[in-house]
Motif scaffolding. Structure first.
Motif, PDB file in Angstrom:
ATOM      1  N   GLY A  89       7.866   0.094 -20.222  1.00  0.00           N
ATOM      2  CA  GLY A  89       7.994   1.302 -19.417  1.00  0.00           C
ATOM      3  C   GLY A  89       9.143   2.169 -19.891  1.00  0.00           C
ATOM      4  N   PRO A  90       9.505   3.175 -19.085  1.00  0.00           N
ATOM      5  CA  PRO A  90      10.595   4.082 -19.472  1.00  0.00           C
ATOM      6  C   PRO A  90      11.933   3.389 -19.657  1.00  0.00           C
ATOM      7  N   LEU A  91      12.083   2.167 -19.105  1.00  0.00           N
ATOM      8  CA  LEU A  91      13.341   1.439 -19.261  1.00  0.00           C
ATOM      9  C   LEU A  91      13.290   0.434 -20.403  1.00  0.00           C
ATOM     10  N   GLY A  92      12.288   0.551 -21.282  1.00  0.00           N
ATOM     11  CA  GLY A  92      12.199  -0.335 -22.435  1.00  0.00           C
ATOM     12  C   GLY A  92      11.896  -1.766 -22.043  1.00  0.00           C
ATOM     13  N   ASP A  93      12.646  -2.718 -22.633  1.00  0.00           N
ATOM     14  CA  ASP A  93      12.391  -4.130 -22.372  1.00  0.00           C
ATOM     15  C   ASP A  93      12.626  -4.518 -20.918  1.00  0.00           C
ATOM     16  N   LEU A  94      13.444  -3.736 -20.192  1.00  0.00           N
ATOM     17  CA  LEU A  94      13.678  -4.043 -18.790  1.00  0.00           C
ATOM     18  C   LEU A  94      12.395  -3.891 -17.986  1.00  0.00           C
ATOM     19  N   GLY A  95      11.448  -3.124 -18.495  1.00  0.00           N
ATOM     20  CA  GLY A  95      10.158  -2.978 -17.835  1.00  0.00           C
ATOM     21  C   GLY A  95       9.966  -1.598 -17.257  1.00  0.00           C
ATOM     22  N   GLY A  96       8.824  -1.449 -16.588  1.00  0.00           N
ATOM     23  CA  GLY A  96       8.498  -0.168 -15.997  1.00  0.00           C
ATOM     24  C   GLY A  96       8.942  -0.094 -14.550  1.00  0.00           C
ATOM     25  N   PRO A  97       9.664   0.945 -14.146  1.00  0.00           N
ATOM     26  CA  PRO A  97      10.048   1.103 -12.749  1.00  0.00           C
ATOM     27  C   PRO A  97       8.845   1.411 -11.874  1.00  0.00           C
ATOM     28  N   LEU A  98       8.936   1.065 -10.607  1.00  0.00           N
ATOM     29  CA  LEU A  98       7.822   1.194  -9.678  1.00  0.00           C
ATOM     30  C   LEU A  98       8.186   2.107  -8.519  1.00  0.00           C
ATOM     31  N   GLY A  99       7.174   2.693  -7.898  1.00  0.00           N
ATOM     32  CA  GLY A  99       7.377   3.534  -6.729  1.00  0.00           C
ATOM     33  C   GLY A  99       6.424   3.190  -5.608  1.00  0.00           C
ATOM     34  N   ASP A 100       5.914   1.954  -5.623  1.00  0.00           N
ATOM     35  CA  ASP A 100       4.935   1.552  -4.609  1.00  0.00           C
ATOM     36  C   ASP A 100       5.609   0.851  -3.435  1.00  0.00           C
ATOM     37  N   LEU A 101       4.913   0.802  -2.306  1.00  0.00           N
ATOM     38  CA  LEU A 101       5.407   0.167  -1.092  1.00  0.00           C
ATOM     39  C   LEU A 101       4.368  -0.839  -0.605  1.00  0.00           C
ATOM     40  N   TRP A 102       4.833  -2.066  -0.347  1.00  0.00           N
ATOM     41  CA  TRP A 102       3.937  -3.141   0.082  1.00  0.00           C
ATOM     42  C   TRP A 102       4.453  -3.763   1.374  1.00  0.00           C
ATOM     43  N   ILE A 103       3.528  -4.309   2.155  1.00  0.00           N
ATOM     44  CA  ILE A 103       3.867  -4.900   3.448  1.00  0.00           C
ATOM     45  C   ILE A 103       3.373  -6.344   3.491  1.00  0.00           C
ATOM     46  N   LEU A 104       4.274  -7.257   3.841  1.00  0.00           N
ATOM     47  CA  LEU A 104       3.914  -8.672   4.011  1.00  0.00           C
ATOM     48  C   LEU A 104       3.981  -9.014   5.499  1.00  0.00           C
ATOM     49  N   ASP A 105       2.840  -9.344   6.063  1.00  0.00           N
ATOM     50  CA  ASP A 105       2.772  -9.790   7.452  1.00  0.00           C
ATOM     51  C   ASP A 105       3.129 -11.273   7.478  1.00  0.00           C
ATOM     52  N   THR A 106       4.314 -11.622   7.992  1.00  0.00           N
ATOM     53  CA  THR A 106       4.762 -13.012   7.955  1.00  0.00           C
ATOM     54  C   THR A 106       4.197 -13.848   9.103  1.00  0.00           C
ATOM     55  N   VAL A 107       3.397 -13.231   9.972  1.00  0.00           N
ATOM     56  CA  VAL A 107       2.695 -14.014  10.997  1.00  0.00           C
ATOM     57  C   VAL A 107       1.522 -14.752  10.358  1.00  0.00           C
ATOM     58  N   VAL A 108       0.780 -14.043   9.495  1.00  0.00           N
ATOM     59  CA  VAL A 108      -0.385 -14.638   8.810  1.00  0.00           C
ATOM     60  C   VAL A 108      -0.140 -14.779   7.313  1.00  0.00           C
ATOM     61  N   PHE A 109       1.019 -14.341   6.827  1.00  0.00           N
ATOM     62  CA  PHE A 109       1.383 -14.369   5.411  1.00  0.00           C
ATOM     63  C   PHE A 109       0.299 -13.721   4.556  1.00  0.00           C
ATOM     64  N   GLN A 110       0.187 -12.421   4.749  1.00  0.00           N
ATOM     65  CA  GLN A 110      -0.808 -11.617   4.032  1.00  0.00           C
ATOM     66  C   GLN A 110      -0.179 -10.316   3.550  1.00  0.00           C
ATOM     67  N   TRP A 111      -0.433  -9.998   2.276  1.00  0.00           N
ATOM     68  CA  TRP A 111       0.036  -8.750   1.695  1.00  0.00           C
ATOM     69  C   TRP A 111      -0.952  -7.624   1.965  1.00  0.00           C
ATOM     70  N   SER A 112      -0.429  -6.405   2.085  1.00  0.00           N
ATOM     71  CA  SER A 112      -1.249  -5.196   2.086  1.00  0.00           C
ATOM     72  C   SER A 112      -0.420  -4.068   1.502  1.00  0.00           C
ATOM     73  N   ILE A 113      -1.075  -3.104   0.888  1.00  0.00           N
ATOM     74  CA  ILE A 113      -0.351  -1.988   0.294  1.00  0.00           C
ATOM     75  C   ILE A 113      -0.093  -0.936   1.362  1.00  0.00           C
ATOM     76  N   GLY A 114       1.083  -0.343   1.341  1.00  0.00           N
ATOM     77  CA  GLY A 114       1.431   0.659   2.333  1.00  0.00           C
ATOM     78  C   GLY A 114       0.827   2.013   2.020  1.00  0.00           C
ATOM     79  N   ASN A 115       0.444   2.726   3.049  1.00  0.00           N
ATOM     80  CA  ASN A 115      -0.094   4.071   2.907  1.00  0.00           C
ATOM     81  C   ASN A 115       0.983   5.078   3.311  1.00  0.00           C
ATOM     82  N   ILE A 116       1.526   5.780   2.327  1.00  0.00           N
ATOM     83  CA  ILE A 116       2.580   6.760   2.573  1.00  0.00           C
ATOM     84  C   ILE A 116       1.947   8.144   2.616  1.00  0.00           C
ATOM     85  N   SER A 117       2.014   8.779   3.771  1.00  0.00           N
ATOM     86  CA  SER A 117       1.318  10.061   3.955  1.00  0.00           C
ATOM     87  C   SER A 117       2.000  11.206   3.218  1.00  0.00           C
ATOM     88  N   ASN A 118       3.309  11.111   2.996  1.00  0.00           N
ATOM     89  CA  ASN A 118       4.038  12.198   2.316  1.00  0.00           C
ATOM     90  C   ASN A 118       4.815  11.664   1.124  1.00  0.00           C
TER      91      ASN A 118
END
Length: 239
Positions: free
Chosen positions: A180-209
């Motif tokens: 990514g743009p940071l070379g070997d350090l990897g590509g930076p990310l701009g995503d948001l994820w949610i982990l429900d620790t009641v059922v231990f399930q991932w879901s991707i966040g929906n950012i309206s703006n």
């Protein structure tokens, strides 16, 4: 009180690990720093760790980036100003650049990160999957691997994570392995994820703006009322 443990600093032209014998304490009422020196029974030097507070003034640190790939867990007693080593068996592999979150039941969940010893060859680090997360039981001092369902986020280091009152963990950004743009350090990310620790399930966040092209890593975040406040880090806006 705010305690700062471990880390990394540069002194003129010599790079070195902070001496883990030393603990820095900031008194928020007097606005003063205090440097605490503990003579014996202390962890080895390490950096890129995430602290987790639990019980009555205890702070846990796990693994981190060092020269020998250690995967130990140490507990700092902020009242007695002393360290103790956890002797829990089946500890997960060494990691750094992860996030540690203390759940309402006082157990500590470890998310993401990478493994590898301190090296100038950053591309040698192995990023850790987000579908199996180690859980440390602070009462029985035992490790458990939690299997996570749902869509699994990409691997990452140096991201932020907060816990909401309804037991959701929200993570944002970070760096993932790749050219990514940071070379070997990897590509930076701009995503948001949610982990429900009641059922231990991932879901991707929906950012309206969402801010198009905003990528962030090495930052920090805090929950203030209903807001996740994200600050500092490396910002790359590619739009």
């Amino acid at each position: 009180m705010i305690f700062i443990l471990g880390g990394y600093y540069s002194y003129y032209d010599n790079n070195s690990f902070v001496n883990q014998f030393d603990v820095n304490q900031f008194d928020i009422s007097t606005q003063q720093w205090k440097w605490i020196t503990i003579e014996s029974g202390v962890p080895k030097y390490r950096q890129d760790i995430s602290c987790a507070k639990f019980s009555s003034g205890l702070i846990a640190i796990f693994s981190g980036l060092s020269g020998d790939g250690i995967n130990d867990l140490w507990i700092f007693d902020t009242l007695a100003l002393s360290w103790s080593l956890s002797h829990a068996v089946n500890a997960p592999p060494q990691r750094f650049g992860y996030c540690a979150i203390t759940l309402p039941d006082e157990n500590i969940l470890y998310i993401g990160g990478a493994s590898g010893v301190y090296s100038s060859n950053i591309s040698s680090y192995q990023y850790i999957s987000m579908n199996i997360l180690p859980l440390y039981n602070t009462k029985s001092h035992m490790w458990t691997n939690m299997s996570i369902s749902g869509q699994i986020p990409p691997t990452r280091t140096f991201f932020s994570a907060i816990l909401t009152p309804d037991r959701r963990i929200i993570i944002f950004g970070g760096c993932t392995k790749g050219g990514g743009p940071l070379g070997d350090l990897g590509g930076p990310l701009g995503d948001l994820w949610i982990l429900d620790t009641v059922v231990f399930q991932w879901s991707i966040g929906n950012i309206s703006n969402s801010i198009e092209g905003l990528l962030l890593c090495g930052h920090t975040a805090a929950l203030v009322e209903i807001y996740m406040i994200v600050a500092f880090g490396i910002i790359l806006c590619l739009s």
